[in-house]
Structures are given as structure tokens and as C-alpha cells.
Design a protein around this motif. Structure first.
Motif, short mmCIF file in Angstrom:
data_model
loop_
_atom_site.label_atom_id
_atom_site.label_comp_id
_atom_site.label_asym_id
_atom_site.label_seq_id
_atom_site.Cartn_x
_atom_site.Cartn_y
_atom_site.Cartn_z
N ALA A 1 0.83 -1.21 0.00
CA ALA A 1 0.00 0.00 0.00
C ALA A 1 0.87 1.26 0.00
N ALA A 2 1.95 1.26 0.77
CA ALA A 2 2.86 2.41 0.82
C ALA A 2 3.53 2.63 -0.54
N ARG A 3 3.97 1.56 -1.15
CA ARG A 3 4.62 1.69 -2.47
C ARG A 3 3.63 2.21 -3.52
N ASP B 1 3.83 7.11 4.72
CA ASP B 1 3.21 6.23 3.71
C ASP B 1 2.82 4.89 4.33
N LEU B 2 3.68 4.34 5.16
CA LEU B 2 3.37 3.06 5.81
C LEU B 2 2.18 3.18 6.76
N ALA B 3 1.99 4.37 7.33
CA ALA B 3 0.87 4.60 8.24
C ALA B 3 -0.39 5.05 7.49
N GLY B 4 -0.27 5.28 6.17
CA GLY B 4 -1.43 5.67 5.38
C GLY B 4 -1.75 7.15 5.45
N ALA C 1 3.51 13.93 6.38
CA ALA C 1 4.35 13.49 7.50
C ALA C 1 4.07 14.39 8.70
N VAL C 2 4.06 13.80 9.88
CA VAL C 2 3.81 14.53 11.12
C VAL C 2 5.06 14.51 11.99
N ALA C 3 5.02 15.23 13.09
CA ALA C 3 6.18 15.34 13.99
C ALA C 3 6.69 13.97 14.43
#
Length: 187
Positions: free
Chosen positions: A94-96, A159-162, A166-168
């Protein structure tokens, strides 16, 4: 290593070949390579050992992870709390796919292949993450290359977290992968 090409020069000719590579390296935490409870190396020996790895080489390594020995009892049993390979594989796929869609018109096929300009254009970090990265850049003396590598790793974690951004926490994790192992090695 970074350009994904090898340049061979012979006499008056130069030929370039594609050579995308992934550097994977391992080292012991000290010269004796014994488990921590049996190690007799002092701080001077550990520091000398750590300095054998040059700064420019370390600057090109994105992820540094300390891997502790796994007790034999754990190797023989199964831990239901750990992620199954199939679950991890699905998250990676999914990340890719997210990366492929985001980079479709840019050329690279994944976050790790983005150049500095593309990284700074496409990696969106929230305000708290940007503040942490700026603070860490001064504290840890990150080079421009190191800064961009942290951004790319943070983007991959998101990406891995969907997440679309990007967050802190992603920046913190990426910074942790970058510096955690070398601090202990040089201590």
C-alpha cells in the motif's frame, strides 16, 4: 551510490552504466564483539572503533538500527503479539502504491530515489515536524544531505501509516533511525 550510475573511464572514453544499489551494512558495537555483559572494551576503544567509519559514509546511511541478540527460547516459540509477515507485506504494498501515484509524473519510483529538489517539493511535513527537524539539524549537525534523507524516511513512515502528510512523530522516528545507533557506538 547516490546517482544510481557507475562511470567507467578508459583512455579517452567515458561510459556510464545504471547501477542502482542499496547499501546494507553491519558492525559490532565494539572491537571485541562480545555481548554487552561480557564486553571489556573501554570508552576510548569504543570511540576509536566508531571513528573508523567516516562521516561522509555515515551521512549516506538512512537507517541505523541496533539489533540485540534474540534469546534461543524466543527463536523456538511464536509470539502472537508480533506483526505477521503478510500484514507487513500488505502495508508495504500500500505504501509503495501511494509513492507510485505521488511520483507518477516526477520520474522516481519510490521515496528513496527522489533527489533533493523533488524531496523538498513533495515531502509535506506539519509545522511541529518542521520545527523538530530544524532543531535537530542544529543540534545534530545534519548536513543538507542528511536533512533530505530524514525527510525521505519520514515520508516513507507516513506512507506506511497511510497518511498524506508526514507529522512530527514521523520526523522523530526518522531522526531516531539516523542517529540512535551511532551515539551508542561512539559512547
Amino acid at each position: 551510490l547516490e546517482d544510481g550510475t557507475v562511470h567507467v573511464m578508459r583512455r579517452q572514453r567515458a561510459i556510464s552504466f545504471p547501477a542502482r544499489a542499496m547499501l546494507v551494512a553491519a558492525c559490532n558495537p565494539c572491537p571485541c564483539a562480545k555481548p554487552a555483559d561480557r564486553c571489556t572494551c573501554g570508552p576510548v576503544e569504543r570511540g576509536r572503533y566508531a571513528r573508523r567509519l567516516s562521516g561522509p559514509l555515515l551521512d549516506r546511511i538512512d537507517l541505523v538500527c541496533q539489533v540485540d541478540p534474540v534469546p534461543l527460547v524466543e527463536l523456538a516459540g511464536q509470539d502472537p503479539g508480533r506483526s505477521r509477515s503478510a500484514d507487513v507485506r500488505n502495508r508495504v504494498i500500500a505504501a509503495r502504491e501511494r509513492q507510485r501515484r505521488r511520483l507518477a509524473d516526477a520520474g522516481p519510483t519510490c521515496n528513496g530515489h527522489m533527489d533533493a529538489r523533488l524531496t523538498r517539493r513533495l515531502v509535506q511535513v506539519d509545522d511541529a515536524g518542521r520545527a523538530r527537524l530544524i532543531s535537530a539539524s542544529g543540534r545534530l549537525l545534519l548536513s543538507g544531505r542528511g536533512h533530505d534523507r530524514v525527510l525521505r524516511v519520514a515520508r516513507t513512515i507516513a506512507d506506511l501509516a497511510g497518511r498524506e502528510r508526514a507529522v512530527a512523530g514521523d520526523v522523530d522516528e526518522a531522526l531516531g533511525y539516523r542517529v540512535s545507533g551511532w551515539d551508542e557506538l561512539a559512547a
